[in-house]
Design an enzyme around this catalytic site. Structure first.
Site, mmCIF file in Angstrom:
data_model
loop_
_atom_site.group_PDB
_atom_site.id
_atom_site.type_symbol
_atom_site.label_atom_id
_atom_site.label_comp_id
_atom_site.label_asym_id
_atom_site.label_seq_id
_atom_site.Cartn_x
_atom_site.Cartn_y
_atom_site.Cartn_z
ATOM 1 N N HIS A 111 1.704 8.504 -2.703
ATOM 2 C CA HIS A 111 2.078 9.553 -1.746
ATOM 3 C C HIS A 111 3.563 9.914 -1.741
ATOM 4 O O HIS A 111 3.948 10.925 -1.146
ATOM 5 C CB HIS A 111 1.603 9.183 -0.328
ATOM 6 C CG HIS A 111 1.162 10.360 0.475
ATOM 7 N ND1 HIS A 111 0.373 10.267 1.594
ATOM 8 C CD2 HIS A 111 1.397 11.704 0.327
ATOM 9 C CE1 HIS A 111 0.153 11.475 2.094
ATOM 10 N NE2 HIS A 111 0.757 12.358 1.340
ATOM 11 N N ASP A 158 -4.311 11.397 6.611
ATOM 12 C CA ASP A 158 -3.860 10.077 6.185
ATOM 13 C C ASP A 158 -4.279 9.032 7.210
ATOM 14 O O ASP A 158 -4.388 9.338 8.401
ATOM 15 C CB ASP A 158 -2.316 10.102 6.095
ATOM 16 C CG ASP A 158 -1.737 9.103 5.113
ATOM 17 O OD1 ASP A 158 -2.213 7.954 5.079
ATOM 18 O OD2 ASP A 158 -0.794 9.480 4.389
ATOM 19 N N HIS A 184 -2.238 6.595 7.517
ATOM 20 C CA HIS A 184 -0.889 6.123 7.859
ATOM 21 C C HIS A 184 0.011 7.300 8.216
ATOM 22 O O HIS A 184 -0.273 8.437 7.838
ATOM 23 C CB HIS A 184 -0.267 5.390 6.672
ATOM 24 C CG HIS A 184 -1.165 4.357 6.045
ATOM 25 N ND1 HIS A 184 -2.053 4.673 5.039
ATOM 26 C CD2 HIS A 184 -1.325 3.032 6.294
ATOM 27 C CE1 HIS A 184 -2.721 3.569 4.684
ATOM 28 N NE2 HIS A 184 -2.306 2.568 5.434
ATOM 29 N N ASP A 212 3.325 7.348 7.320
ATOM 30 C CA ASP A 212 4.284 7.498 6.206
ATOM 31 C C ASP A 212 5.646 7.988 6.672
ATOM 32 O O ASP A 212 6.314 8.781 5.989
ATOM 33 C CB ASP A 212 3.707 8.424 5.112
ATOM 34 C CG ASP A 212 2.515 7.803 4.399
ATOM 35 O OD1 ASP A 212 2.253 6.601 4.591
ATOM 36 O OD2 ASP A 212 1.826 8.530 3.648
ATOM 37 N N HIS A 219 6.086 4.953 -0.752
ATOM 38 C CA HIS A 219 4.963 5.822 -0.331
ATOM 39 C C HIS A 219 4.754 5.767 1.191
ATOM 40 O O HIS A 219 3.997 6.579 1.722
ATOM 41 C CB HIS A 219 3.666 5.516 -1.093
ATOM 42 C CG HIS A 219 2.971 4.243 -0.721
ATOM 43 N ND1 HIS A 219 1.658 4.003 -1.033
ATOM 44 C CD2 HIS A 219 3.421 3.128 -0.075
ATOM 45 C CE1 HIS A 219 1.312 2.796 -0.584
ATOM 46 N NE2 HIS A 219 2.363 2.256 -0.008
ATOM 47 N N ASP A 235 -4.192 12.427 1.608
ATOM 48 C CA ASP A 235 -4.190 11.035 1.169
ATOM 49 C C ASP A 235 -5.634 10.553 1.243
ATOM 50 O O ASP A 235 -6.266 10.632 2.304
ATOM 51 C CB ASP A 235 -3.277 10.202 2.088
ATOM 52 C CG ASP A 235 -3.083 8.781 1.608
ATOM 53 O OD1 ASP A 235 -4.036 8.193 1.072
ATOM 54 O OD2 ASP A 235 -1.973 8.251 1.798
ATOM 55 N N ASP A 266 -6.838 7.783 1.492
ATOM 56 C CA ASP A 266 -7.127 6.726 2.472
ATOM 57 C C ASP A 266 -7.381 7.271 3.877
ATOM 58 O O ASP A 266 -7.713 6.524 4.795
ATOM 59 C CB ASP A 266 -6.071 5.614 2.449
ATOM 60 C CG ASP A 266 -4.691 6.017 2.951
ATOM 61 O OD1 ASP A 266 -4.591 6.896 3.822
ATOM 62 O OD2 ASP A 266 -3.706 5.417 2.474
ATOM 63 N N GLU A 289 -3.014 8.970 -3.743
ATOM 64 C CA GLU A 289 -3.449 7.593 -3.456
ATOM 65 C C GLU A 289 -4.868 7.280 -3.930
ATOM 66 O O GLU A 289 -5.467 6.312 -3.469
ATOM 67 C CB GLU A 289 -3.297 7.254 -1.959
ATOM 68 C CG GLU A 289 -1.860 7.305 -1.449
ATOM 69 C CD GLU A 289 -0.949 6.186 -1.960
ATOM 70 O OE1 GLU A 289 -1.465 5.158 -2.469
ATOM 71 O OE2 GLU A 289 0.285 6.343 -1.856
HETATM 72 N N1 LIG Z 1 0.769 6.475 1.515
HETATM 73 C C1 LIG Z 1 0.381 5.258 1.887
HETATM 74 N N2 LIG Z 1 -0.724 4.736 1.452
HETATM 75 N N3 LIG Z 1 1.185 4.625 2.726
HETATM 76 C C2 LIG Z 1 0.937 3.289 3.238
HETATM 77 C C3 LIG Z 1 2.095 2.782 4.020
HETATM 78 C C4 LIG Z 1 1.832 1.450 4.635
HETATM 79 C C5 LIG Z 1 2.947 0.890 5.502
HETATM 80 N N4 LIG Z 1 3.135 1.658 6.676
HETATM 81 C C6 LIG Z 1 4.259 0.793 4.703
HETATM 82 O O1 LIG Z 1 5.233 1.393 5.038
HETATM 83 O O2 LIG Z 1 4.310 0.100 3.733
HETATM 84 MN MN LIG Z 2 -0.064 8.419 2.765
#
Ligand SMILES: NC(=[NH2+])NCCC[C@H](N)C(=O)O
Ligand SMILES: [Mn+2]
Length: 313
Positions: free
Chosen positions: A97, A124, A126, A128, A141, A231, A233, A276
């Site tokens: 990402h 997403d 998350h 991010d 990411h 994303d 996920d 992702e």
């Molecule tokens: N794009 C993603 N899959 N991001 C996941 C981030 C997970 C977590 N918040 C981190 O900063 O590591």
């Molecule tokens: Mn993401």
């Protein structure tokens, strides 16, 4: 409509390797033919070439692979800008990402040059929006939103030619269910518009999307460039296991379809990141196939239930 696929095979922003194979998994799942079936003229630029993953540890700032991330984002930015200047709709095949920093920086630059308002939907699990200071992992990411809002590593934050690349109010995040404590503070500080899974549970996907797409319909939305940063996920891992940081409790197949269909109904989609997707963690490419199915809805695959883009009440 004319769309261009840009493969951006990077996994330098993540801890787990494998997202670099995402672009090819989407091709194997017949992304281009699926779009052509809907009358979209598609060309595929192939994969951009960038640095390999050094699999290094965290640097003095606590970041992993910053130089490589920068490199990937710079080439992503340049490629996306070129496609936008040809009046084609760029579809970024990720890749982790972080590449959204490069793609959205180019989109923001293009919108500035053409006098368009930019709206970014961020699907997403998350948020991010970590910064180098707050990140628990050092993975870039987890930082594209803060970078685009001017708070990430300076070199990433300035890619679009101005810092911040776009106002935080341009973002709308949907599907969140794993947000670090530091990110909760950041969401508040930036005033990000967020619909987490609880909002989807309570309001339903239809109402969430109605709110997220507010202002995009009719003449009011005419000058808006709608970007979707998707994303993988975002989706429930039961239906989409092929991703590096899965979080249970995501949208179902039907909820995800409705989300895509309502975006399609606006007719404003002008660029798309698919990120992702990690084929090394997938089962017989099912996640890539699901994504292609959803992308068909996003590009207006019509069903009997297709609605006109009238504001749902
Ligand atoms: N794009 C993603 N899959 N991001 C996941 C981030 C997970 C977590 N918040 C981190 O900063 O590591
Ligand atoms: Mn993401």
């Amino acid at each position: 409509m004319q769309a261009t696929l840009i493969g951006i095979p990077t996994d330098v922003g993540a801890s787990r390797l494998g997202a670099a194979m995402g672009p090819d998994a989407l091709r194997v799942a017949q992304l281009a033919p699926a779009l052509q079936q809907l009358g979209v003229a598609v060309n595929d630029l192939g994969n951009l070439a960038g640095p390999v993953n050094p699999r290094g540890g965290r640097d003095a700032q606590g970041l992993r692979n910053l130089a490589e991330c920068l490199h990937w984002n710079q080439i992503a930015h340049d490629a996306v800008l070129q496609v936008l200047q040809q009046s084609r709709l760029p579809i970024m095949l990720g890749g982790d990402h972080t590449l959204a920093t490069g793609s959205i920086s180019a989109i923001a630059r293009h919108c500035r040059a053409t006098g368009k308002r930019l709206r970014v939907l961020w699907l997403d699990a998350h948020s991010d929006c970590n910064t180098p200071e707050s990140s628990p992992s050092g993975n870039l990411h987890g930082m594209p939103v803060s970078s685009l809002c001017g708070l990430g590593p300076a070199e990433l934050a300035s890619l679009s030619g101005t810092t911040p690349a776009l106002p935080a109010s341009a973002f709308c995040q949907i599907g969140l269910r794993s947000v670090d404590a530091s990110e909760k503070l950041m969401i508040r500080a930036l005033g990000l518009e967020v619909y987490d899974m609880r909002a989807i549970d309570e309001l339903g996907m239809r109402e969430v999307m109605r709110r997220a797409l507010d202002g995009l319909l009719g003449t009011e939305g005419e000058d808006t460039h709608l970007h979707l940063s998707f994303d993988v996920d975002f989706l429930d891992p039961d239906i989409a296991p092929g991703t590096g940081t899965p979080v249970r409790g995501g949208p179902t197949y039907r909820e995800a379809q409705l989300c895509m269909e309502m975006i399609a109904d606006t007719g404003r989609l002008a660029s798309l990141d698919i990120v992702e997707l990690n084929p090394a963690l997938d089962l017989r490419n099912q996640t890539a196939e699901l994504v292609v199915d959803l992308v068909q809805s996003l590009f207006g695959q019509s069903t009997l239930m297709r609605r006109d883009a009238s504001p749902a009440t």
